[in-house]
Each structure stands twice: as C-alpha cells, then as structure tokens.
Design a protein around this motif. Structure first.
Motif, PDB file in Angstrom:
ATOM      1  N   ALA A   1      45.347  70.605  33.862  1.00 54.33           N
ATOM      2  CA  ALA A   1      44.574  71.799  33.496  1.00 54.33           C
ATOM      3  C   ALA A   1      43.952  72.436  34.743  1.00 54.33           C
ATOM      4  O   ALA A   1      43.820  73.653  34.838  1.00 54.33           O
ATOM      5  CB  ALA A   1      43.489  71.437  32.493  1.00 54.33           C
ATOM      6  N   LEU A   2      43.598  71.586  35.713  1.00 56.47           N
ATOM      7  CA  LEU A   2      43.044  72.138  36.971  1.00 56.47           C
ATOM      8  C   LEU A   2      44.085  72.991  37.680  1.00 56.47           C
ATOM      9  O   LEU A   2      43.794  74.059  38.206  1.00 56.47           O
ATOM     10  CB  LEU A   2      42.613  71.008  37.899  1.00 56.47           C
ATOM     11  CG  LEU A   2      41.246  70.403  37.617  1.00 56.47           C
ATOM     12  CD1 LEU A   2      40.973  69.266  38.578  1.00 56.47           C
ATOM     13  CD2 LEU A   2      40.152  71.467  37.739  1.00 56.47           C
TER      14      LEU A   2
ATOM     15  N   LYS B   1      39.370  77.554  37.572  1.00 65.65           N
ATOM     16  CA  LYS B   1      38.654  78.828  37.664  1.00 65.65           C
ATOM     17  C   LYS B   1      38.395  79.465  36.292  1.00 65.65           C
ATOM     18  O   LYS B   1      37.739  80.481  36.211  1.00 65.65           O
ATOM     19  CB  LYS B   1      39.451  79.817  38.524  1.00 65.65           C
ATOM     20  CG  LYS B   1      39.464  79.442  40.003  1.00 65.65           C
ATOM     21  CD  LYS B   1      39.694  80.674  40.873  1.00 65.65           C
ATOM     22  CE  LYS B   1      39.479  80.406  42.339  1.00 65.65           C
ATOM     23  NZ  LYS B   1      40.345  79.371  42.890  1.00 65.65           N
ATOM     24  N   ASP B   2      38.977  78.907  35.210  1.00 69.34           N
ATOM     25  CA  ASP B   2      38.700  79.558  33.922  1.00 69.34           C
ATOM     26  C   ASP B   2      37.446  78.943  33.299  1.00 69.34           C
ATOM     27  O   ASP B   2      36.879  77.992  33.820  1.00 69.34           O
ATOM     28  CB  ASP B   2      39.922  79.495  32.995  1.00 69.34           C
ATOM     29  CG  ASP B   2      39.943  78.216  32.178  1.00 69.34           C
ATOM     30  OD1 ASP B   2      39.375  77.215  32.643  1.00 69.34           O
ATOM     31  OD2 ASP B   2      40.525  78.230  31.080  1.00 69.34           O
ATOM     32  N   MET B   3      37.056  79.498  32.133  1.00 67.51           N
ATOM     33  CA  MET B   3      35.770  79.089  31.585  1.00 67.51           C
ATOM     34  C   MET B   3      35.765  77.621  31.137  1.00 67.51           C
ATOM     35  O   MET B   3      34.807  76.889  31.379  1.00 67.51           O
ATOM     36  CB  MET B   3      35.420  79.986  30.398  1.00 67.51           C
ATOM     37  CG  MET B   3      33.972  79.876  30.003  1.00 67.51           C
ATOM     38  SD  MET B   3      33.678  80.413  28.325  1.00 67.51           S
ATOM     39  CE  MET B   3      34.413  82.000  28.306  1.00 67.51           C
ATOM     40  N   THR B   4      36.862  77.181  30.500  1.00 65.68           N
ATOM     41  CA  THR B   4      36.876  75.818  29.968  1.00 65.68           C
ATOM     42  C   THR B   4      36.786  74.784  31.091  1.00 65.68           C
ATOM     43  O   THR B   4      36.158  73.745  30.938  1.00 65.68           O
ATOM     44  CB  THR B   4      38.185  75.576  29.170  1.00 65.68           C
ATOM     45  OG1 THR B   4      38.417  76.712  28.343  1.00 65.68           O
ATOM     46  CG2 THR B   4      38.100  74.339  28.327  1.00 65.68           C
ATOM     47  N   CYS B   5      37.417  75.075  32.230  1.00 64.90           N
ATOM     48  CA  CYS B   5      37.473  74.079  33.308  1.00 64.90           C
ATOM     49  C   CYS B   5      36.345  74.247  34.333  1.00 64.90           C
ATOM     50  O   CYS B   5      36.058  73.309  35.079  1.00 64.90           O
ATOM     51  CB  CYS B   5      38.822  74.167  34.024  1.00 64.90           C
ATOM     52  SG  CYS B   5      40.198  73.869  32.910  1.00 64.90           S
TER      53      CYS B   5
ATOM     54  N   LEU C   1      49.647  70.292  28.803  1.00 68.45           N
ATOM     55  CA  LEU C   1      48.204  70.044  28.828  1.00 68.45           C
ATOM     56  C   LEU C   1      47.836  68.833  27.979  1.00 68.45           C
ATOM     57  O   LEU C   1      46.885  68.121  28.268  1.00 68.45           O
ATOM     58  CB  LEU C   1      47.445  71.270  28.298  1.00 68.45           C
ATOM     59  CG  LEU C   1      47.368  72.466  29.236  1.00 68.45           C
ATOM     60  CD1 LEU C   1      46.683  73.635  28.552  1.00 68.45           C
ATOM     61  CD2 LEU C   1      46.611  72.111  30.519  1.00 68.45           C
ATOM     62  N   GLY C   2      48.612  68.614  26.896  1.00 60.66           N
ATOM     63  CA  GLY C   2      48.286  67.503  25.990  1.00 60.66           C
ATOM     64  C   GLY C   2      48.937  66.190  26.392  1.00 60.66           C
ATOM     65  O   GLY C   2      48.596  65.143  25.859  1.00 60.66           O
TER      66      GLY C   2
ATOM     67  N   ARG D   1      53.238  74.045  37.702  1.00 57.52           N
ATOM     68  CA  ARG D   1      53.358  75.077  38.757  1.00 57.52           C
ATOM     69  C   ARG D   1      54.507  76.027  38.426  1.00 57.52           C
ATOM     70  O   ARG D   1      54.407  77.227  38.660  1.00 57.52           O
ATOM     71  CB  ARG D   1      53.573  74.428  40.123  1.00 57.52           C
ATOM     72  CG  ARG D   1      52.339  73.696  40.587  1.00 57.52           C
ATOM     73  CD  ARG D   1      52.128  73.801  42.111  1.00 57.52           C
ATOM     74  NE  ARG D   1      50.788  73.338  42.418  1.00 57.52           N
ATOM     75  CZ  ARG D   1      50.485  72.129  42.886  1.00 57.52           C
ATOM     76  NH1 ARG D   1      51.451  71.258  43.124  1.00 57.52           N
ATOM     77  NH2 ARG D   1      49.240  71.796  43.118  1.00 57.52           N
ATOM     78  N   ARG D   2      55.600  75.462  37.864  1.00 54.90           N
ATOM     79  CA  ARG D   2      56.723  76.329  37.487  1.00 54.90           C
ATOM     80  C   ARG D   2      56.294  77.309  36.393  1.00 54.90           C
ATOM     81  O   ARG D   2      56.627  78.476  36.419  1.00 54.90           O
ATOM     82  CB  ARG D   2      57.922  75.484  37.003  1.00 54.90           C
ATOM     83  CG  ARG D   2      58.787  74.988  38.143  1.00 54.90           C
ATOM     84  CD  ARG D   2      60.202  74.670  37.663  1.00 54.90           C
ATOM     85  NE  ARG D   2      60.238  73.577  36.703  1.00 54.90           N
ATOM     86  CZ  ARG D   2      60.249  72.281  37.042  1.00 54.90           C
ATOM     87  NH1 ARG D   2      60.235  71.933  38.310  1.00 54.90           N
ATOM     88  NH2 ARG D   2      60.296  71.340  36.117  1.00 54.90           N
ATOM     89  N   PHE D   3      55.494  76.793  35.429  1.00 57.23           N
ATOM     90  CA  PHE D   3      55.007  77.689  34.366  1.00 57.23           C
ATOM     91  C   PHE D   3      54.161  78.815  34.975  1.00 57.23           C
ATOM     92  O   PHE D   3      54.267  79.981  34.590  1.00 57.23           O
ATOM     93  CB  PHE D   3      54.170  76.911  33.331  1.00 57.23           C
ATOM     94  CG  PHE D   3      53.329  77.821  32.475  1.00 57.23           C
ATOM     95  CD1 PHE D   3      53.898  78.516  31.416  1.00 57.23           C
ATOM     96  CD2 PHE D   3      51.982  78.032  32.761  1.00 57.23           C
ATOM     97  CE1 PHE D   3      53.142  79.395  30.640  1.00 57.23           C
ATOM     98  CE2 PHE D   3      51.213  78.912  32.003  1.00 57.23           C
ATOM     99  CZ  PHE D   3      51.800  79.591  30.937  1.00 57.23           C
TER     100      PHE D   3
END
Ligand code: HEM
Length: 497
Positions: A125-126, A133-137, A235-236, A260-262
């Motif tokens: 997720a990082l 940089k997003d809110m959840t992380c 992520l899961g 990274r590919r995603f």
C-alpha cells in the motif's frame, strides 16, 4: 597440634573464607538477577501496565503464522475465545495485538484515540500511494489533516455528492435496462454488481470526460477495471515483507514489482484523462460552450483540478468496498425469500411499480436501510478495519501495548459475539428497525463499527450509503430474483471476501 595440622586448619580456613566469598558473590549475582527479572517482568509503562496481553506462544521466527487460516478475522476470533478480548501474538517478526470486545475498542480508539491514530500500512500500500501520500496511509499529522479537510469539504461534501446524483442515476438506469433485457435468463450477479459499482465510480471520478465516448469509454472502463481489481487483490495478499520488515527489500513474492506495474498503467490512464480535461478547460476559457461544465455537477477530477491541480484523486478507489457489500446483501436476500419479498414490497410501495428508483426515494426505504446495516454487521467489508499502530507505549485493559505494534480491531468478532448481539449469527434486519437511532454508523457504539471509529473513521460513509442503497434498490426493483434451479443456499464464505 602439628604445623601440618595447623596448615591444614589454615588451608581449611582459607578455603572456607574463599568459598564463603564465592557464595556471597553468587548471592549478590542471584539478587541482581532476581531484581532484574522482577524489574523486567513488572516494569510498568507510564500508565502502570506490566505485561503484554496473553496469547499463543507460536514458533520461533514464525510466531503464530503457521496456525492461522486464510481468514485472519476468523482465526483471531477462535483464539480470542481462549486468550480473551485483548490478545497478543507474533506474526513472523511482528508483534500484533488483537482487540475483540466493545470495551477494549472503546479504551483504545476512543480514550486513547490520538495514540492510535496511525494506520499500520502494508508495504504494497505504501508503494501504491507513492510512499504513503494518500489519506489512508498518511501518518497522523499535518499532511493527513489537510487531506481529510479537503476530502470532507470538497470531494465528499454534500454539495458535490448531490451534484453527481444525475451521473449516478444515468449509470444505474443503464444497468436496470441491461437486467430487464435479460429477463428469464441467468445473470452473473457478481459481474453485474462489479460493473455497476465500477461505472458509478468512474462517472463520479471523471464522468464529464466519458460522456459521448461510446465504445472508447467501455474499453477504457474494461482496461482500468481489470487493473483496479488486480490492484485490490495485491493490497489484500499476505506479504512476507510485512511480517519480516528486515526482508522487505527482497520483495520475495514480487508484490511490490506488480504494484509498480499497476501504477505505470494507472498513471498513463490518469494522465490521458487529465490532459483531455485540461484541454476541455482551455476550450471553455476560449469560449466554446460545449466544453463548459456545470459548476454544480463537477466530477471529482474537476473538483481536484479546480482546487490544487492535483493529478491523483485516490480516495475514490476505496469505493471498491461498496461492491462486496452489495454482493453480500443480495446473497443474504437470495437465501431468505421472505425477506427478499418484504424488501421488494417496500420499494414497490415507495417508488411505484413500473417507475425507476431515484435517489430521492432512498430516505423512505427503512427496511432496505435495515438490510444494508444487517449485512454490514454480518459481513463487515474490512473485518479487521485498517490496522492501527500506537505512536507510544500505552496500557489497554491493564496490559502493556508497546509502541509500533500492529493493532487489529476484530470488528467481525464483535459483530457476531452472542454476548453483544441477540441471535448473533442470524440475518435479521428487523433488529435495526427496533434499535433505530441507537446503533448507527458514527462509530460511537463500539459494538457496531462497519466504518471504523475515531479520527480515522471512514470519510465516505454518506456516499457509500447512498450508492449502496441506490444500486440495491434498483437491482431489487428491476426484476424478481431467485437462485438458479438446484442451488439451495449461497455459502456465506463463497464470495471470497
Ligand atoms: C461500504 C463502503 C465502505 C466501507 C464499509 C468503508 C469502510 C472503511 C473503514 C472500516 C475504514 C477504516 C476506518 C478506521 O481505521 O477506523 C475506512 C477508511 C477510509 N475510507 Fe471507507 N469505506 C467504504 C466506502 C468508502 C468510500 C465510498 C470512500 C470515498 C469515496 C471511502 C474512503 C475512505 C478513506 C479515504 C479512508 C481512510 C480515512 C483515514 O485514514 O483518515 N470509503 N473505510
């Protein structure tokens, strides 16, 4: 007495004094050791706690990893029956704490909210959020506060959500037409719900760019939809790097490489959509009326561009959560034809036979609302919430919770605890009609936490509620649903959530 005898006596005296000196030394050492052990065992945090919470011993290096099933929340609930509602265990090298009672959650996420305000973020997720940089992380601090403020005031403000209602409606009506066109034929509910949720998400994200695009829009949707599904799986996925942080750099399962590919693909799609929107804005500035966007119906992309010219609107990705909830709600109703009828009868009475569901109908669908709440009780979308990480060592239920541990809140176990809920394992939406007003999504009732609680509570509650109610009402009103012949029940595990 001869000298020899004397020397013997003298030697004996020396030996005795040597041995008494060494026993004194031993006694001192033993005392120091005992003091050290007592100090270690009974050392207290500032708040007075001594010991870690009880829990399984586990194996060296592996901890309890080999003994847990693939549904962590189910394994944790079983262990909590032996070790209690505040339990500790090691997963690999990581010390974890599991909370499984309303009281433990209250003492942690309400009474010590600030200490537990950090999410413990998995390595993948990082990477997905460009380093958290997003809110959840984002760690609890100024960056998170800014993101939360912008999201609540702009992206998810009642005005933005209301303004996008027409776009959502268009998408859902397309879905209803598709269902009606297949009357009498088997329908893959899972695919249908996924497509509906994804399309609604896309129109809210950048709907204005998709209008008038026909096939190109569908191709973009398919490509991006598949990529997002893979990303959510990533992520899961359990990741060795999370259990052995020292090995993270090896990326043994290749999950970081896949993420990274995603990101490369997502960046390409985001960039092309953003570039197109910037060109649209330019044409609008040059006076082309076709390019103008109604201020009231701005999609998320426009809100963000108007705000800070920020190229990555990420929070709406979490709308994938609504998909699982819809699937469970339909599965529970298909398993319970009587309640299916009650729900459909209410929708028909409020909407009218032959009419299309609109968002204005939703506040009057009280039974449907109870169905959604009950589904979230039995099948919370995030059964362990997003794990937290205490910023300092503290005390919960008299036990020491060291700084930096991974804290799981087993909402799934609390929602199914017979001491907390009557007939806990039964699907009974009526309980929410009787308890209306006392059990809500606010996170203040610690026995019902589908959206979490405290400072990090989900900011998307009202949008999620609206989307789920709208899609579910439209699905149920568009056809009479039954299970295929020969299928008696949908297994409550079969959705793989
Ligand atoms: C049925 C749908 C949804 C469910 C069940 C759900 C549930 C949750 C839960 C349990 C958390 C963690 C809360 C905690 O740590 O205490 C969370 C966080 C979050 N949710 Fe949702 N959510 C849903 C839909 C949405 C939607 C539609 C959005 C946005 C458009 C959204 C945005 C977020 C964000 C940004 C966070 C992180 C908040 C923070 O860290 O401050 N969620 N959600």
């Amino acid at each position: 007495m001869t000298p020899n005898t004397l020397s013997w006596w003298r030697n004996g005296e020396e030996d005795e004094s040597k041995s008494s000196a060494s026993s004194s030394l031993m006694a001192v050492l033993a005392t120091v050791l005992a003091v050290f052990i007592v100090f270690y065992l009974f050392r207290r945090t500032k708040n007075g706690a001594r010991l870690l919470p009880p829990g399984p011993r586990g194996l060296p290096l592996l901890g309890s990893l080999p003994f847990l099933g693939s549904d962590l929340h189910v394994s944790f609930a079983e262990l909590a029956r032996t070790y209690g509602p505040v339990m500790s265990l090691r997963l690999g090298a990581k010390l974890c704490i599991v909370l499984s009672s309303p009281e433990a959650v209250k003492e942690t996420l309400r009474d010590q909210d600030a200490i537990f305000a950090n999410h413990d973020v998995p390595v993948v997720a990082l990477v997905q959020t460009y380093g958290g940089k997003d809110m959840t992380c984002a760690p609890y601090g100024p960056q998170w506060r800014m993101l939360r403020k912008v999201t609540m005031r702009q992206l998810l403000s009642p005005a933005t959500i209301d303004g996008l209602s027409v776009m959502r409606q268009g998408e859902i009506w397309r879905m209803v037409e598709e269902i009606r066109g297949k009357a009498g034929q088997p329908v893959n509910l899972r695919e249908l719900v996924s497509a509906a949720t994804f399309n609604v998400t896309m129109v809210m994200l950048w709907g204005a760019s998709l209008a008038h695009k026909g096939e190109e829009r569908d191709a973009l949707g398919r490509e991006f939809g598949k990529a997002v599904e893979d990303m959510v799986d990533l992520l899961g996925a359990p990741n060795i790097s999370d259990f052995y942080p020292a090995l993270a750099w090896l990326d043994l399962q290749g999950l970081v490489r896949r993420m990274r590919r995603f990101l490369l693909l997502a960046d390409r799609i985001f960039n092309s959509v953003i570039e197109e929107r910037l060109m649209m804005m330019e044409s609008c500035r040059e006076g082309d009326p076709a390019a103008a966007m109604d201020k009231k119906n701005r999609d998320f992309l426009q809100v963000m561009l108007d705000l800070v010219q920020n190229p990555e609107p990420q929070a709406p990705m979490t709308m994938d959560n609504t998909k699982g909830l819809l699937q469970w709600a339909m599965a529970e109703l298909l398993n319970d034809p009587e309640r299916m009828k009650t729900t459909q009868a209410e929708i028909a009475a409020v909407v009218g036979e032959g009419n299309a569901v609109e968002e204005v109908h939703l506040p009057r669908l009280r039974y449907l609302d109870a169905v959604v709440r009950e589904t979230l009780r039995l099948h919370p979308v995030l059964p362990l919430l997003v794990p937290r990480r205490p910023s300092t060592t503290c005390t919960v239920a008299g036990y020491r919770i060291p700084e930096g541990t991974k804290v799981f809140v087993n909402v799934w176990a609390i929602h199914r605890d017979p001491q907390v809920w009557e007939n806990a394992s039964e699907f009974k939406p009526e309980r929410f009609l009787h308890e209306a007003g006392t059990v809500d999504y606010s996170g203040n009732t610690f026995r019902y936490l589908p959206f979490g609680t405290g400072r990090r509570i989900c900011p998307g509650i009202s949008l999620a509620e609206r989307m789920v109610m709208f899609i579910l009402a439209s699905l149920l009103h568009s056809a009479d649903w039954t299970l295929p012949a020969g299928v008696a029940l949908i297994s409550t595990r079969s959705l793989g959530l």
